[in-house]
Design a protein around this motif. Structure first.
Motif, PDB file in Angstrom:
ATOM      1  N   SER A 127      98.562  31.516 114.591  1.00  0.00           N
ATOM      2  CA  SER A 127      99.109  30.454 115.453  1.00  0.00           C
ATOM      3  C   SER A 127      98.763  29.074 114.898  1.00  0.00           C
ATOM      4  O   SER A 127      99.596  28.161 114.925  1.00  0.00           O
ATOM      5  N   LEU A 128      97.554  28.931 114.381  1.00  0.00           N
ATOM      6  CA  LEU A 128      97.135  27.645 113.812  1.00  0.00           C
ATOM      7  C   LEU A 128      97.934  27.313 112.552  1.00  0.00           C
ATOM      8  O   LEU A 128      98.335  26.167 112.342  1.00  0.00           O
ATOM      9  N   ALA A 129      98.147  28.319 111.714  1.00  0.00           N
ATOM     10  CA  ALA A 129      98.912  28.088 110.485  1.00  0.00           C
ATOM     11  C   ALA A 129     100.348  27.672 110.798  1.00  0.00           C
ATOM     12  O   ALA A 129     100.961  26.901 110.042  1.00  0.00           O
ATOM     13  N   THR A 130     100.870  28.167 111.899  1.00  0.00           N
ATOM     14  CA  THR A 130     102.211  27.774 112.323  1.00  0.00           C
ATOM     15  C   THR A 130     102.215  26.389 112.954  1.00  0.00           C
ATOM     16  O   THR A 130     103.168  25.618 112.797  1.00  0.00           O
ATOM     17  N   ALA A 131     101.132  26.055 113.646  1.00  0.00           N
ATOM     18  CA  ALA A 131     101.084  24.817 114.422  1.00  0.00           C
ATOM     19  C   ALA A 131     100.882  23.577 113.569  1.00  0.00           C
ATOM     20  O   ALA A 131     101.379  22.498 113.911  1.00  0.00           O
ATOM     21  N   VAL A 132     100.126  23.680 112.487  1.00  0.00           N
ATOM     22  CA  VAL A 132      99.794  22.488 111.693  1.00  0.00           C
ATOM     23  C   VAL A 132     100.385  22.595 110.302  1.00  0.00           C
ATOM     24  O   VAL A 132     100.629  23.677 109.786  1.00  0.00           O
ATOM     25  N   ASP A 133     100.605  21.423 109.701  1.00  0.00           N
ATOM     26  CA  ASP A 133     101.231  21.400 108.381  1.00  0.00           C
ATOM     27  C   ASP A 133     100.282  20.898 107.296  1.00  0.00           C
ATOM     28  O   ASP A 133     100.727  20.389 106.264  1.00  0.00           O
ATOM     29  N   VAL A 134      98.969  21.053 107.530  1.00  0.00           N
ATOM     30  CA  VAL A 134      97.989  20.734 106.495  1.00  0.00           C
ATOM     31  C   VAL A 134      97.193  21.996 106.173  1.00  0.00           C
ATOM     32  O   VAL A 134      97.172  22.937 106.974  1.00  0.00           O
ATOM     33  N   PRO A 135      96.539  22.049 105.013  1.00  0.00           N
ATOM     34  CA  PRO A 135      95.753  23.236 104.666  1.00  0.00           C
ATOM     35  C   PRO A 135      94.642  23.502 105.672  1.00  0.00           C
ATOM     36  O   PRO A 135      94.014  22.573 106.195  1.00  0.00           O
ATOM     37  N   LEU A 136      94.385  24.783 105.921  1.00  0.00           N
ATOM     38  CA  LEU A 136      93.326  25.199 106.828  1.00  0.00           C
ATOM     39  C   LEU A 136      92.098  25.628 106.029  1.00  0.00           C
ATOM     40  O   LEU A 136      92.213  26.252 104.969  1.00  0.00           O
ATOM     41  N   VAL A 137      90.922  25.312 106.576  1.00  0.00           N
ATOM     42  CA  VAL A 137      89.651  25.554 105.898  1.00  0.00           C
ATOM     43  C   VAL A 137      88.789  26.463 106.770  1.00  0.00           C
ATOM     44  O   VAL A 137      88.745  26.298 107.995  1.00  0.00           O
ATOM     45  N   LEU A 138      88.103  27.422 106.127  1.00  0.00           N
ATOM     46  CA  LEU A 138      87.175  28.295 106.840  1.00  0.00           C
ATOM     47  C   LEU A 138      85.754  27.910 106.482  1.00  0.00           C
ATOM     48  O   LEU A 138      85.350  28.003 105.320  1.00  0.00           O
ATOM     49  N   HIS A 139      84.984  27.482 107.475  1.00  0.00           N
ATOM     50  CA  HIS A 139      83.562  27.224 107.307  1.00  0.00           C
ATOM     51  C   HIS A 139      82.779  28.468 107.724  1.00  0.00           C
ATOM     52  O   HIS A 139      83.287  29.337 108.412  1.00  0.00           O
ATOM     53  N   GLY A 140      81.519  28.543 107.299  1.00  0.00           N
ATOM     54  CA  GLY A 140      80.682  29.679 107.682  1.00  0.00           C
ATOM     55  C   GLY A 140      81.118  30.983 107.058  1.00  0.00           C
ATOM     56  O   GLY A 140      80.914  32.064 107.629  1.00  0.00           O
ATOM     57  N   SER A 141      81.666  30.928 105.856  1.00  0.00           N
ATOM     58  CA  SER A 141      82.243  32.128 105.243  1.00  0.00           C
ATOM     59  C   SER A 141      81.204  33.117 104.742  1.00  0.00           C
ATOM     60  O   SER A 141      81.538  34.272 104.466  1.00  0.00           O
ATOM     61  N   SER A 142      79.944  32.692 104.626  1.00  0.00           N
ATOM     62  CA  SER A 142      78.900  33.622 104.171  1.00  0.00           C
ATOM     63  C   SER A 142      78.731  34.796 105.122  1.00  0.00           C
ATOM     64  O   SER A 142      78.301  35.881 104.713  1.00  0.00           O
TER      65      SER A 142
END
Length: 283
Positions: A199-214
């Motif tokens: 839903s977020l990828a559809t809603a926004v038109d800028v790259p998405l970032v994942l924090h806390g990936s460890s």
């Protein structure tokens, strides 16, 4: 190879439907290890220096930044430098002349309206300096020893409608989203909300970032990249690798006093951790 920009690496990853790995560095050994891991896969990488890392280094940004720039300029792969989780406006304004091409301005702790206003001001300044800017909406949590919010607590997850408005009104170039990961996790037990990510990828038109990936398992991480995550932030995984390797070495060699002996073991362990994570992201 010359230092490249975070914008360039993220744009390339988005076009390839992959993600670029961004590793938080604290010491010279961290930076050397990350670049070594990236070079082993001929993959680009981002070196990140957080505000907390700057505090650890007696509040001085430039020594570590200049070391990172020197390493990046001699790397066999493209390397960018990113200033991470900045809350201090004074530190933000040091980014442009310290070799950073991007900054993550962190006002996510504030109520929505205050977060938006502070981020808008930071984005306006960053744009005037030619810097790419990332922000966070929702609360990934887990920083500075504060436990992450419960997954269902208000504000714990990024709302797609708010995200659309926030990106449009703040002018940021990328958005870190809260979808179930947390900073400083030492076990890989996070479960991501892939429906929310879609839903977020559809809603926004800028790259998405994942924090806390460890704290995210391999399968969850690759699914997140497939779902639209373009930049993957990693810090704790390096520290776990380094500390574990040094602890094991010193237990086996209690007579050791030459720091080069155990730091090299720690650096090698971090390089392998970086290589493994980079290899998951598709490049």
């Amino acid at each position: 190879m010359p230092l490249v920009t975070t914008r360039e690496l993220v744009t390339r990853a988005a076009a390839d439907h992959s993600a670029v790995a961004a590793f938080n560095i604290i010491t010279l050994e961290h930076a050397e290890a990350v670049i070594s891991g990236a070079e082993s896969l001929a993959a680009p990488v981002v070196l990140q220096v957080s505000e907390n890392a700057v505090k650890f280094r007696y509040g001085r940004l430039h020594p570590l930044a200049r070391a990172a720039v020197a390493l990046a300029e001699r790397a066999a792969v493209p390397v960018a430098l990113h200033l991470d989780h900045v809350q201090s406006d004074d530190l933000l304004r040091q980014a442009a002349d310290a070799g950073f091409s991007s900054v993550m301005y962190d006002a996510a702790r504030l109520p929505y309206a205050e977060n938006l206003a502070a981020t808008r001001a930071a984005a306006d300044w960053a744009r005037s300096q030619g810097l790419w800017i990332e922000a966070e909406l929702g609360e990934v949590g887990g920083k500075n020893g504060v436990p992450p919010l419960d997954a269902h607590a208000p504000g714990a997850r990024t709302d797609p409608a708010e995200a659309r408005a926030f990106v449009a009104d703040s002018g940021v170039d990328a958005l870190a989203v809260a979808i179930g990961s947390a900073h400083a996790m030492t076990e890989r037990t996070a479960t991501l909300d892939h429906g929310l990510l879609k839903s977020l990828a559809t809603a926004v038109d800028v790259p998405l970032v994942l924090h806390g990936s460890s704290g995210v398992r391999d399968d969850e991480l690759t699914a997140a990249v497939a779902g639209g995550i373009v930049k993957v932030n990693v810090g704790t995984a390096l520290n776990i690798a380094m500390t574990g390797a040094i602890r094991e070495f010193l237990a086996a060699h209690p007579e050791a006093v030459d720091s080069r002996k155990y730091l090299s073991v720690g650096r090698d362990a971090m390089a392998e951790a970086a290589r493994r994570i980079i290899g998951l992201l598709g490049r």
